[in-house]
Write an enzyme that holds these catalytic residues in place. Structure first.
Site, PDB file in Angstrom:
ATOM      1  N   ARG A  79       0.827  -1.212   0.000  1.00 17.61           N
ATOM      2  CA  ARG A  79       0.000   0.000   0.000  1.00 17.61           C
ATOM      3  C   ARG A  79       0.859   1.260   0.000  1.00 17.61           C
ATOM      4  O   ARG A  79       0.484   2.264  -0.612  1.00 17.61           O
ATOM      5  CB  ARG A  79      -0.935  -0.009   1.213  1.00 17.61           C
ATOM      6  CG  ARG A  79      -2.059  -1.005   0.994  1.00 17.61           C
ATOM      7  CD  ARG A  79      -2.955  -1.164   2.188  1.00 17.61           C
ATOM      8  NE  ARG A  79      -4.168  -1.862   1.782  1.00 17.61           N
ATOM      9  CZ  ARG A  79      -5.050  -2.375   2.622  1.00 17.61           C
ATOM     10  NH1 ARG A  79      -4.877  -2.270   3.926  1.00 17.61           N
ATOM     11  NH2 ARG A  79      -6.122  -2.979   2.171  1.00 17.61           N
ATOM     12  N   LYS A 237     -16.682 -19.619   1.348  1.00 21.55           N
ATOM     13  CA  LYS A 237     -18.126 -19.638   1.583  1.00 21.55           C
ATOM     14  C   LYS A 237     -18.956 -18.942   0.524  1.00 21.55           C
ATOM     15  O   LYS A 237     -18.612 -17.852   0.078  1.00 21.55           O
ATOM     16  CB  LYS A 237     -18.414 -18.943   2.917  1.00 21.55           C
ATOM     17  CG  LYS A 237     -18.014 -19.764   4.109  1.00 21.55           C
ATOM     18  CD  LYS A 237     -18.420 -19.024   5.357  1.00 21.55           C
ATOM     19  CE  LYS A 237     -18.241 -19.871   6.595  1.00 21.55           C
ATOM     20  NZ  LYS A 237     -18.604 -19.094   7.776  1.00 21.55           N
ATOM     21  N   GLY A 394      -8.085 -10.586  -0.676  1.00 19.42           N
ATOM     22  CA  GLY A 394      -6.891 -10.780   0.154  1.00 19.42           C
ATOM     23  C   GLY A 394      -6.195 -12.105  -0.128  1.00 19.42           C
ATOM     24  O   GLY A 394      -4.983 -12.155  -0.386  1.00 19.42           O
ATOM     25  N   GLY A 417     -12.369  -5.227   0.578  1.00 24.15           N
ATOM     26  CA  GLY A 417     -13.802  -4.954   0.689  1.00 24.15           C
ATOM     27  C   GLY A 417     -14.359  -4.122  -0.456  1.00 24.15           C
ATOM     28  O   GLY A 417     -15.445  -4.393  -0.975  1.00 24.15           O
TER      29      GLY A 417
HETATM   30  P1  ADP Z   1     -10.418 -13.795  -0.900  1.00 21.78           P
HETATM   31  O1  ADP Z   1      -9.730 -13.336   0.360  1.00 21.78           O
HETATM   32  O2  ADP Z   1      -9.470 -13.835  -2.071  1.00 21.78           O
HETATM   33  O3  ADP Z   1     -11.678 -13.013  -1.188  1.00 21.78           O
HETATM   34  P2  ADP Z   1     -11.810 -15.907   0.498  1.00 21.78           P
HETATM   35  O4  ADP Z   1     -11.439 -15.270   1.787  1.00 21.78           O
HETATM   36  O5  ADP Z   1     -13.209 -15.896   0.088  1.00 21.78           O
HETATM   37  O6  ADP Z   1     -10.871 -15.326  -0.694  1.00 21.78           O
HETATM   38  O7  ADP Z   1     -11.423 -17.449   0.533  1.00 21.78           O
HETATM   39  C1  ADP Z   1     -10.113 -17.926   0.775  1.00 21.78           C
HETATM   40  C2  ADP Z   1     -10.128 -19.134   1.672  1.00 21.78           C
HETATM   41  O8  ADP Z   1     -10.918 -20.195   1.154  1.00 21.78           O
HETATM   42  C3  ADP Z   1      -8.722 -19.682   1.844  1.00 21.78           C
HETATM   43  O9  ADP Z   1      -8.361 -19.580   3.189  1.00 21.78           O
HETATM   44  C4  ADP Z   1      -8.850 -21.130   1.405  1.00 21.78           C
HETATM   45  O10 ADP Z   1      -8.099 -22.011   2.214  1.00 21.78           O
HETATM   46  C5  ADP Z   1     -10.322 -21.402   1.561  1.00 21.78           C
HETATM   47  N1  ADP Z   1     -10.772 -22.529   0.744  1.00 21.78           N
HETATM   48  C6  ADP Z   1     -10.751 -22.630  -0.595  1.00 21.78           C
HETATM   49  N2  ADP Z   1     -11.209 -23.838  -0.987  1.00 21.78           N
HETATM   50  C7  ADP Z   1     -11.541 -24.522   0.124  1.00 21.78           C
HETATM   51  C8  ADP Z   1     -12.079 -25.841   0.371  1.00 21.78           C
HETATM   52  N3  ADP Z   1     -12.366 -26.671  -0.629  1.00 21.78           N
HETATM   53  N4  ADP Z   1     -12.299 -26.188   1.654  1.00 21.78           N
HETATM   54  C9  ADP Z   1     -12.000 -25.330   2.656  1.00 21.78           C
HETATM   55  N5  ADP Z   1     -11.496 -24.098   2.496  1.00 21.78           N
HETATM   56  C10 ADP Z   1     -11.268 -23.688   1.234  1.00 21.78           C
HETATM   57 MG    MG Z   2     -10.150 -13.763   2.453  1.00 21.43          MG
END
Ligand code: ADP
Ligand code: MG
Length: 436
Positions: A79, A237, A394, A417
């Protein structure tokens, strides 16, 4: 391979559609449904080029200096580096550059542990020229002693309880310190705070270089993209990204779902996902998304093969199986090699990609394989010039760094966000205020 959905009659034996999904006709007119609002947002603002002669002017510049720190050291200076072009350009043009930023969550109270004094030396190091720290008390007097071209960081905007309330007095106080306002913090633009929104209505306002680059990249990806457009959405999720999915199906030609999120969609299609992370109560929502996609002409792709394990730890015993073969005591932790290859084939036929969310639990080997492979494929297609690739989130940025290809993407948003709210199709108050 990836299963293009909707599937006739559900997920039964022999019902998988062929992996070579025909690409939609790129000339198809979709203006009616496309985010003209987003495109307007992207170019309805003034930039540093429109400021005229700013020598001797006090320019308040909102940056995002909210860096992670451990033991007094900045652990990731991304940043700080992103703020450099705007700050250096304004200083070179002879402005007195006054940086506004928040740091941590002090909730309207002074807190020495969250003072921007702590970030001043690290920023000075990255900027390569002297930076002064100016406390709230006596700020106007201190600013009056600055020379043209000097750079200063003002104290954490969130020490003032009026900042997050976008309070009139706070806007007035900040406005009294400067002549012009530049917002360079896209990552804070989803908040309507005094320093991110209110001030834009009070002073003549401009987008900084970082804000400009982000808005241009986002416009290329979803506002006014070249078709076919694919979105890859992964992560843990569905519930955290429902609005993203609902918005994307109306905008993209291919929605590729991976990560834990895919489990929820597979479960909704009657697949037994065993012990996998899945939100089984969201089956109805998943169905709604399938329906919305069908109505909008968007093809949803789910993985056909997956990597499963009985325990979630580094290097456990794993199996690569068809989604129908997951045992009740197993969990899906990555998408399989056939799905990964099919995903690559879809992307080869696309001109634009938006990516948020890893395809598997990439922090824990070997469940990083699909995400790393996708990252390398996207990097190669982008280098070839066949794909405009925009990624954000992230964990997604961490995964791209792990693959060593962040620099090969067309654009990587570090905005967390704000990036997700933009993917939801929301108008960001900090951006809107610049265009009014
Ligand atoms: P971002 O930060 O890029 O928006 P998220 O926070 O939504 O992404 O998701 C990232 C997390 O999802 C990681 O910690 C990863 O380990 C988890 N993840 C991805 N696939 C699976 C899975 N099949 N089972 C459990 N956790 C998962
Ligand atoms: Mg995340």
């Amino acid at each position: 391979m990836f299963i293009p959905l909707p599937l006739a009659g559900g997920l039964g034996e022999g019902l998988f559609l062929p992996r070579d999904t025909p690409s939609p006709d790129p000339s198809r007119k979709r203006e009616g449904r496309f985010g003209d609002r987003n495109s307007d947002m992207a170019r309805n603002f003034k930039t540093l080029d429109d400021m005229g002669d700013i020598a001797g002017k006090r320019v308040l510049v909102r940056e995002d200096l909210n860096v992670p720190m451990a033991d007094g050291q900045v652990t990731d200076d991304t940043r700080l580096r992103a703020a450099v072009p705007t700050v250096a350009e304004l200083a070179d043009k002879g402005a007195k550059v006054l940086i506004l930023a928040h740091f941590g969550r002090p909730k309207g109270q002074r807190n020495p542990e969250m003072s921007l004094a702590l970030v001043t030396r690290p920023f000075e190091h990255v900027l390569g020229r002297p930076v002064r720290f100016i406390d709230d008390e006596g700020a106007a007097e201190a600013i009056a002693t600055l020379e043209d071209g000097d750079v200063a960081i003002l104290e954490n905007t969130r020490f003032d309880p009026g900042e997050e309330k976008n309070a009139h007095e706070t806007i007035e106080r900040l406005a009294s310190l400067g002549d012009l306002y530049v917002n360079d913090a896209f990552s804070a633009a989803h908040r309507a705070h005094a320093s991110t929104e209110g001030l834009a209505h009070k002073l003549r306002s401009f987008a900084g270089r970082q804000m400009e680059a982000e808005l241009d990249a986002l416009d290329k990806a979803l506002g006014n993209p070249q078709h076919p457009v694919a979105a890859v959405v992964g992560g843990a999720k569905v519930s955290s990204k429902l609005d993203v999915l609902k918005h994307l199906v109306t905008k993209v030609d291919h929605l590729i779902i991976g990560g834990g999120m895919a489990n929820t969609f597979l479960a909704a299609r009657g697949v037994d996902v065993g012990k996998s992370l899945a939100e089984r109560d969201l089956t109805g929502t998943a169905e709604e998304i399938f329906d919305a996609a069908e109505a909008a002409g968007c093809t949803i792709h789910l993985p056909y093969d997956v990597v499963v394990a009985k325990e979630f730890r580094p290097n456990p015993e794993t199996r690569t199986v068809n989604v129908h073969e997951v045992q009740p005591d197993e969990m899906i932790l990555d998408i399989g090699p056939a799905a990964t290859e099919a995903l690559g084939d879809v992307l080869k036929n696309c001109r634009t990609l938006v990516w948020n969310g890893p395809l598997g639990a990439f922090e824990t080997p070997p469940f990083d394989v699909a995400t790393m492979s996708l990252a390398r494929t996207v990097a190669a297609l982008t280098r070839e010039g066949s794909l405009v690739s925009v990624a954000g989130g992230g964990d997604t940025v961490a995964a791209l760094n792990q693959a060593g290809v962040a620099g090969d993407m067309t654009f990587v948003s570090t905005a967390g966000g704000a990036f997700l709210e933009w993917m939801e199709g929301k108008e960001l108050p900090g951006v809107k205020a610049l265009s009014s």
